[in-house]
Design a protein around this motif. Structure first.
Motif, PDB file in Angstrom:
ATOM      1  N   VAL A 208      -2.736   5.109 -18.012  1.00 28.20           N
ATOM      2  CA  VAL A 208      -2.930   4.742 -16.605  1.00 28.20           C
ATOM      3  C   VAL A 208      -4.424   4.551 -16.351  1.00 28.20           C
ATOM      4  O   VAL A 208      -5.241   5.430 -16.662  1.00 28.20           O
ATOM      5  CB  VAL A 208      -2.384   5.841 -15.683  1.00 28.20           C
ATOM      6  CG1 VAL A 208      -2.664   5.493 -14.220  1.00 28.20           C
ATOM      7  CG2 VAL A 208      -0.887   6.044 -15.915  1.00 28.20           C
ATOM      8  N   ILE A 209      -4.772   3.386 -15.754  1.00 31.14           N
ATOM      9  CA  ILE A 209      -6.185   3.129 -15.452  1.00 31.14           C
ATOM     10  C   ILE A 209      -6.429   3.045 -13.940  1.00 31.14           C
ATOM     11  O   ILE A 209      -7.577   3.188 -13.493  1.00 31.14           O
ATOM     12  CB  ILE A 209      -6.699   1.844 -16.128  1.00 31.14           C
ATOM     13  CG1 ILE A 209      -5.900   0.624 -15.641  1.00 31.14           C
ATOM     14  CG2 ILE A 209      -6.645   1.984 -17.651  1.00 31.14           C
ATOM     15  CD1 ILE A 209      -6.476  -0.712 -16.125  1.00 31.14           C
ATOM     16  N   SER A 210      -5.332   2.827 -13.161  1.00 31.30           N
ATOM     17  CA  SER A 210      -5.523   2.807 -11.702  1.00 31.30           C
ATOM     18  C   SER A 210      -4.221   3.138 -10.987  1.00 31.30           C
ATOM     19  O   SER A 210      -3.130   2.907 -11.522  1.00 31.30           O
ATOM     20  CB  SER A 210      -6.037   1.444 -11.227  1.00 31.30           C
ATOM     21  OG  SER A 210      -5.030   0.453 -11.356  1.00 31.30           O
ATOM     22  N   VAL A 211      -4.355   3.713  -9.778  1.00 30.03           N
ATOM     23  CA  VAL A 211      -3.210   4.022  -8.918  1.00 30.03           C
ATOM     24  C   VAL A 211      -3.533   3.500  -7.524  1.00 30.03           C
ATOM     25  O   VAL A 211      -4.552   3.895  -6.937  1.00 30.03           O
ATOM     26  CB  VAL A 211      -2.926   5.540  -8.862  1.00 30.03           C
ATOM     27  CG1 VAL A 211      -1.782   5.836  -7.900  1.00 30.03           C
ATOM     28  CG2 VAL A 211      -2.633   6.082 -10.244  1.00 30.03           C
ATOM     29  N   ASN A 212      -2.689   2.613  -7.016  1.00 29.19           N
ATOM     30  CA  ASN A 212      -2.906   1.966  -5.717  1.00 29.19           C
ATOM     31  C   ASN A 212      -4.304   1.367  -5.613  1.00 29.19           C
ATOM     32  O   ASN A 212      -4.980   1.472  -4.578  1.00 29.19           O
ATOM     33  CB  ASN A 212      -2.682   2.968  -4.579  1.00 29.19           C
ATOM     34  CG  ASN A 212      -1.211   3.333  -4.420  1.00 29.19           C
ATOM     35  OD1 ASN A 212      -0.322   2.592  -4.844  1.00 29.19           O
ATOM     36  ND2 ASN A 212      -0.965   4.489  -3.818  1.00 29.19           N
ATOM     37  N   GLY A 213      -4.765   0.780  -6.703  1.00 26.52           N
ATOM     38  CA  GLY A 213      -6.050   0.093  -6.719  1.00 26.52           C
ATOM     39  C   GLY A 213      -7.254   0.995  -6.931  1.00 26.52           C
ATOM     40  O   GLY A 213      -8.391   0.515  -7.023  1.00 26.52           O
ATOM     41  N   GLN A 214      -7.035   2.297  -7.026  1.00 22.34           N
ATOM     42  CA  GLN A 214      -8.124   3.254  -7.216  1.00 22.34           C
ATOM     43  C   GLN A 214      -8.202   3.675  -8.668  1.00 22.34           C
ATOM     44  O   GLN A 214      -7.172   3.859  -9.321  1.00 22.34           O
ATOM     45  CB  GLN A 214      -7.888   4.483  -6.323  1.00 22.34           C
ATOM     46  CG  GLN A 214      -8.997   5.514  -6.356  1.00 22.34           C
ATOM     47  CD  GLN A 214      -8.703   6.699  -5.448  1.00 22.34           C
ATOM     48  OE1 GLN A 214      -7.560   6.926  -5.072  1.00 22.34           O
ATOM     49  NE2 GLN A 214      -9.747   7.456  -5.077  1.00 22.34           N
ATOM     50  N   ASP A 215      -9.430   3.793  -9.195  1.00 20.39           N
ATOM     51  CA  ASP A 215      -9.592   4.242 -10.569  1.00 20.39           C
ATOM     52  C   ASP A 215      -8.815   5.543 -10.779  1.00 20.39           C
ATOM     53  O   ASP A 215      -8.832   6.439  -9.921  1.00 20.39           O
ATOM     54  CB  ASP A 215     -11.081   4.466 -10.866  1.00 20.39           C
ATOM     55  CG  ASP A 215     -11.304   4.993 -12.274  1.00 20.39           C
ATOM     56  OD1 ASP A 215     -11.288   4.188 -13.216  1.00 20.39           O
ATOM     57  OD2 ASP A 215     -11.437   6.238 -12.413  1.00 20.39           O
TER      58      ASP A 215
END
Length: 302
Positions: A208-215
């Motif tokens: 995973v590199i981002s969640v909902n556009g956040q790092d």
């Protein structure tokens, strides 16, 4: 178990009655002749007396009776094949595989409902074997051929399902009391290569590199997370991990857009692949997550 339903044949025979004449008037007139002609009258009446005796001999074996007998026997001979065949028909014998369920391709339906095998009906002269799409699950039922196709029955005689045959498509359509329907086609319907679970381009670790556009690591810090979240794809399934711990293993399959994962609650999660970024993006439980091939370790603190 016997599913034979014989068709009754009704034969009607019409007999014609004949009429015979009355010759007594001739005898009465002859009795009135005088004695001089009595001997002549008796002599001449001898021939008509012999002729009526021959008439019954001709009527003893009349041709109309032979014709009537032949007409009586002919329908009985032609009705025999119908009674022998009844409603049992070998056209249905063999394997029929589900190709769609409620208008959806069977394998799309199977994936969303945890089915991993073909759903099939296998008919022989005695019964129908029903495979429901799960390994090792088979049930035997009785059946009867109908004008529409066939009916399947429970062991205690209650009708279970109705099948309608379409000769133009060579398909059987199954319906139940809730108006669900499945279409079965003669032969096998294996999972095709295009929708197979196995595709080696996806094998390996995706982090995973981002969640909902956040790092991801910024998101993790705000949500008391300190483990790397990964998805590890193999030929057998995908492991969802947190650090070194496997949280769960799910099934997946490759699609034209990327992949689909079936969650533990049966929900299908769509994953879109971006060849430019080599990432997979999916949305579940209100979170849009992006995973990238390889690892994404926690940055070292300064």
């Amino acid at each position: 178990m016997k599913k034979y339903m014989a068709a009754a044949v009704l034969i009607t025979i019409v007999l014609a009655a004949g009429c015979t004449g009355n010759a007594s008037s001739q005898d009465e007139s002859s009795s009135q002749t005088d004695s001089s002609t009595a001997e002549v009258t008796v002599t001449t009446s001898a021939a008509p007396t012999e002729q009526p005796e021959e008439v019954p001999e001709t009527e003893a074996a009349p041709e109309p009776s032979e014709t009537t007998a032949a007409q009586t026997e002919a329908p009985q001979e032609t009705s025999a094949p119908e009674n022998q065949g009844g409603y049992i028909a070998d056209w249905i014998y063999g394997t029929w595989s589900a190709v769609s369920v409620n208008g959806q391709d069977y394998w799309d339906y199977a994936f969303a409902n945890g089915l991993t095998e073909q759903s099939q009906l296998i008919f022989d002269s005695e019964e129908v074997l029903v495979r429901n799409g799960t390994v090792g699950i088979e049930q035997e039922y009785s059946y009867a051929i109908t004008d529409a196709g066939a009916d399947i029955y429970y062991s205690w005689g209650e009708k279970f399902l109705a099948l309608t045959y379409d000769p133009s498509a060579d398909t059987l359509t199954m319906t139940d009391e809730a108006d669900n329907f499945a279409v079965f086609k003669r032969g096998e319907y294996p999972q095709s290569a295009e929708v197979d679970y196995i595709a080696d381009w996806i094998y390996g670790t995706w982090s995973v590199i981002s969640v909902n556009g956040q790092d991801y690591w910024e998101y993790a810090a705000q949500n008391d997370e300190d483990q790397e979240k990964m998805m590890i794809f193999t030929a057998q399934g995908v492991d969802i991990t947190s650090g070194d711990r496997v949280l769960r293993t799910l099934s997946y399959r490759i699609t034209d857009e990327g992949a689909e994962i079936r969650d533990i609650d049966g929900a299908v999660i769509l994953m879109t692949y971006s060849p430019q970024d080599d990432t997979l993006t999916f949305t579940a439980d209100g979170y849009t997550t992006v995973v990238k091939r390889g690892t994404n370790p926690k940055p070292a603190e300064n």
